[in-house]
Enzyme design. Structure first.
Site, mmCIF file in Angstrom:
data_model
loop_
_atom_site.group_PDB
_atom_site.id
_atom_site.type_symbol
_atom_site.label_atom_id
_atom_site.label_comp_id
_atom_site.label_asym_id
_atom_site.label_seq_id
_atom_site.Cartn_x
_atom_site.Cartn_y
_atom_site.Cartn_z
ATOM 1 N N ASP A 130 -26.688 23.809 18.750
ATOM 2 C CA ASP A 130 -26.233 23.178 17.509
ATOM 3 C C ASP A 130 -27.095 21.943 17.266
ATOM 4 O OD1 ASP A 130 -24.255 25.054 17.426
ATOM 5 O OD2 ASP A 130 -22.578 23.652 17.574
ATOM 6 N N GLN A 159 -30.762 22.132 9.309
ATOM 7 C CA GLN A 159 -29.829 21.437 8.407
ATOM 8 C C GLN A 159 -30.544 21.116 7.093
ATOM 9 O OE1 GLN A 159 -29.790 19.098 11.890
ATOM 10 N NE2 GLN A 159 -27.623 18.567 11.680
ATOM 11 N N ARG A 178 -29.637 29.547 12.612
ATOM 12 C CA ARG A 178 -28.463 29.346 11.747
ATOM 13 C C ARG A 178 -28.870 28.290 10.712
ATOM 14 N NH1 ARG A 178 -24.056 26.231 14.693
ATOM 15 N NH2 ARG A 178 -23.614 28.202 15.711
ATOM 16 N N ARG A 282 -14.752 15.585 11.239
ATOM 17 C CA ARG A 282 -15.915 15.983 10.409
ATOM 18 C C ARG A 282 -15.523 17.069 9.411
ATOM 19 N NH1 ARG A 282 -18.840 15.438 14.931
ATOM 20 N NH2 ARG A 282 -19.012 17.675 15.285
HETATM 21 C C1 LIG Z 1 -20.544 28.358 11.546
HETATM 22 C C2 LIG Z 1 -20.971 26.961 11.203
HETATM 23 C C3 LIG Z 1 -21.756 26.249 12.073
HETATM 24 C C4 LIG Z 1 -22.185 24.943 11.752
HETATM 25 N N1 LIG Z 1 -23.042 24.269 12.580
HETATM 26 C C5 LIG Z 1 -23.513 23.045 12.208
HETATM 27 C C6 LIG Z 1 -24.487 22.359 13.002
HETATM 28 O O1 LIG Z 1 -24.942 22.814 14.051
HETATM 29 N N2 LIG Z 1 -24.910 21.142 12.557
HETATM 30 C C7 LIG Z 1 -24.454 20.587 11.374
HETATM 31 O O2 LIG Z 1 -24.905 19.492 11.004
HETATM 32 N N3 LIG Z 1 -23.533 21.232 10.632
HETATM 33 C C8 LIG Z 1 -23.047 22.424 11.012
HETATM 34 N N4 LIG Z 1 -22.104 23.056 10.231
HETATM 35 C C9 LIG Z 1 -21.454 22.340 9.108
HETATM 36 C C10 LIG Z 1 -22.261 22.456 7.830
HETATM 37 O O3 LIG Z 1 -23.449 21.698 7.943
HETATM 38 C C11 LIG Z 1 -21.467 21.942 6.613
HETATM 39 O O4 LIG Z 1 -21.163 20.583 6.818
HETATM 40 C C12 LIG Z 1 -20.167 22.675 6.364
HETATM 41 O O5 LIG Z 1 -20.285 24.054 6.578
HETATM 42 C C13 LIG Z 1 -19.693 22.417 4.910
HETATM 43 O O6 LIG Z 1 -20.577 22.969 3.989
HETATM 44 P P1 LIG Z 1 -20.359 24.421 3.306
HETATM 45 O O7 LIG Z 1 -21.690 25.049 3.181
HETATM 46 O O8 LIG Z 1 -19.363 25.200 4.113
HETATM 47 O O9 LIG Z 1 -19.780 24.200 1.868
HETATM 48 P P2 LIG Z 1 -19.247 22.871 1.103
HETATM 49 O O10 LIG Z 1 -20.426 22.186 0.501
HETATM 50 O O11 LIG Z 1 -18.325 22.112 2.003
HETATM 51 O O12 LIG Z 1 -18.380 23.534 -0.019
HETATM 52 C C14 LIG Z 1 -18.958 24.142 -1.166
HETATM 53 C C15 LIG Z 1 -17.869 24.783 -1.988
HETATM 54 O O13 LIG Z 1 -17.329 25.911 -1.279
HETATM 55 C C16 LIG Z 1 -15.927 26.003 -1.518
HETATM 56 N N5 LIG Z 1 -15.206 25.828 -0.238
HETATM 57 C C17 LIG Z 1 -15.687 25.216 0.862
HETATM 58 N N6 LIG Z 1 -14.771 25.247 1.857
HETATM 59 C C18 LIG Z 1 -13.697 25.877 1.358
HETATM 60 C C19 LIG Z 1 -12.426 26.229 1.897
HETATM 61 N N7 LIG Z 1 -12.080 25.916 3.144
HETATM 62 N N8 LIG Z 1 -11.550 26.876 1.082
HETATM 63 C C20 LIG Z 1 -11.874 27.188 -0.199
HETATM 64 N N9 LIG Z 1 -13.074 26.879 -0.769
HETATM 65 C C21 LIG Z 1 -13.973 26.246 0.008
HETATM 66 C C22 LIG Z 1 -15.584 24.913 -2.510
HETATM 67 O O14 LIG Z 1 -15.692 25.437 -3.808
HETATM 68 C C23 LIG Z 1 -16.677 23.882 -2.271
HETATM 69 O O15 LIG Z 1 -16.909 23.047 -3.362
HETATM 70 C C24 LIG Z 1 -21.721 24.367 10.533
HETATM 71 C C25 LIG Z 1 -20.933 25.095 9.646
HETATM 72 C C26 LIG Z 1 -20.561 26.380 9.949
HETATM 73 C C27 LIG Z 1 -19.740 27.157 8.958
#
Ligand SMILES: Cc1cc2nc3c(=O)[nH]c(=O)nc-3n(C[C@H](O)[C@H](O)[C@H](O)COP(=O)(O)OP(=O)(O)OC[C@H]3O[C@@H](n4cnc5c(N)ncnc54)[C@H](O)[C@@H]3O)c2cc1C
Length: 324
Positions: A130, A159, A178, A282
């Site tokens: 990660d 990222q 990823r 977070r």
């Molecule tokens: C499997 C996985 C691994 C990850 N690993 C890392 C890592 O190693 N390092 C790191 O920095 N970050 C990591 N992240 C976190 C990532 O960087 C984001 O901060 C996080 O996923 C939020 O962004 P998003 O793309 O999900 O969408 P967002 O920008 O949070 O959401 C976009 C839109 O999607 C919809 N939405 C989002 N969540 C929901 C919900 N729960 N219910 C309904 N609608 C929703 C909404 O319309 C929202 O406006 C990881 C995330 C995932 C899923």
């Protein structure tokens, strides 16, 4: 201060972090963390597997400053690898270098990681590194470079909010990657601040890696990105076995099941363990709507703990302020 900054600040609060470990899963964390022990976690993974979903398992913990704690984390991850193997689970490992001692000593951390990667290799289990905050980006990539000389079961994360993500994805194009938007608070000097810029770069990176032919994990809860990817892979004849969607445990569960049913590879990120607090804060920072999980729990009589009251008061205080 906005709610995002507030929860990022909470995630770094050492007192609440330590207190949280003593009280077990609280404040709604139980809906997004798969238990505090290996047995409970494996049960959750098996349930996912029964629905055609694989798992990437995260033994929660980060920013460790004591050698003994880093060694404990290493041993726990080795146990998880053993448990994946004995339970024949469809799962791999996600780990954070700062949990394995990156802030203590680079060589110490490398040795811990080497043991993990080597044990996983015996069972043909993939290890994802990660990516954490900007300060740990370079040493984490250095660790990957060094360990990749002897091991091929390693991949990592790009990222999209970092300006240098384009350069990094080109350098690591031969790896299983990823791709995410990015979860930490980063300054304008290194990262896009505007959601639109991040989203645009996110799509660009996903498309680049999908076209490179190497395996891509698209990790997002954003349905617009998912729909875009579905169209993109169709238009570009990218085979289904060259990519997967990933989401976090407990989020958009119906969509996770639907994507798996539609025939896409789907992998759920399954965090477990007692060090849940920073991870959970977070998640609240990313989507303050998740606050309803906290509020429900704070008013649940079982959560009348120091942590519940402190965090609840903070959260409700912020909400009230916002309304004004
Ligand atoms: C499997 C996985 C691994 C990850 N690993 C890392 C890592 O190693 N390092 C790191 O920095 N970050 C990591 N992240 C976190 C990532 O960087 C984001 O901060 C996080 O996923 C939020 O962004 P998003 O793309 O999900 O969408 P967002 O920008 O949070 O959401 C976009 C839109 O999607 C919809 N939405 C989002 N969540 C929901 C919900 N729960 N219910 C309904 N609608 C929703 C909404 O319309 C929202 O406006 C990881 C995330 C995932 C899923």
């Amino acid at each position: 201060m906005n709610l995002k900054d507030f929860f990022i600040g909470m995630s770094q609060n050492q007192f609440l972090n330590t207190t949280a470990k003593k009280y077990g899963l609280k404040l709604g964390a139980q809906s997004v963390v798969a238990g505090t022990n290996i047995q409970d976690m494996i049960q959750s993974v098996k349930e996912l597997n029964n629905n055609g979903i694989s798992a990437t398992i995260d033994n929660l913990g980060e920013f460790v400053l004591e050698e003994s704690e880093a060694l404990k984390a290493k041993n726990q991850i080795l146990e998880v690898i053993e448990a994946i193997h004995t339970n024949n689970a469809d799962a791999h490992i996600s780990l954070k270098p700062t949990q394995l001692g990156l802030d203590i000593d680079y060589e110490f951390c490398k040795q811990n990681l080497k043991e993990i990667v080597s044990k996983a290799k015996e069972y043909d289990i993939f290890i994802n590194f990660d990516m954490e905050d900007y300060g740990h980006l370079k040493p984490s990539f250095d660790l990957i470079d060094e360990l990749s000389v002897d091991y091929d079961n390693i991949g990592t994360v790009i990222q999209a909010y970092f300006y240098e993500s384009v350069k990094n994805i080109e350098k690591y194009k031969d790896y299983r990657l990823r791709i995410v938007k990015g979860a930490y608070k980063e300054p304008e000097s290194v990262a896009f601040q505007d959601k639109k810029d991040i989203d645009q770069n996110f799509l660009k990176l996903i498309e680049y890696h999908l076209l490179s032919g190497k395996f891509t994990s698209i990790a997002t809860h954003d349905h617009r990105v998912i729909n875009h990817v579905k169209e993109f892979v169709k238009e570009n004849n990218i085979p289904l076995d060259k990519f997967e969607f990933q989401m976090l445990y407990g989020f958009r569960k119906d969509m996770q099941l639907d994507l798996a049913k539609e025939g896409y590879n789907f992998c759920t990120y399954v965090p477990f363990g007692d060090d849940w607090y920073g991870y959970y804060m977070r998640r609240l920072a990313e989507r303050p709507q998740n606050i309803n999980l906290v509020v429900k729990q704070v008013f649940n009589k079982k959560t009348n703990t120091v942590l519940g009251v402190a965090a609840g008061a903070f959260v409700l205080g912020r909400l009230t302020k916002k309304k004004k």
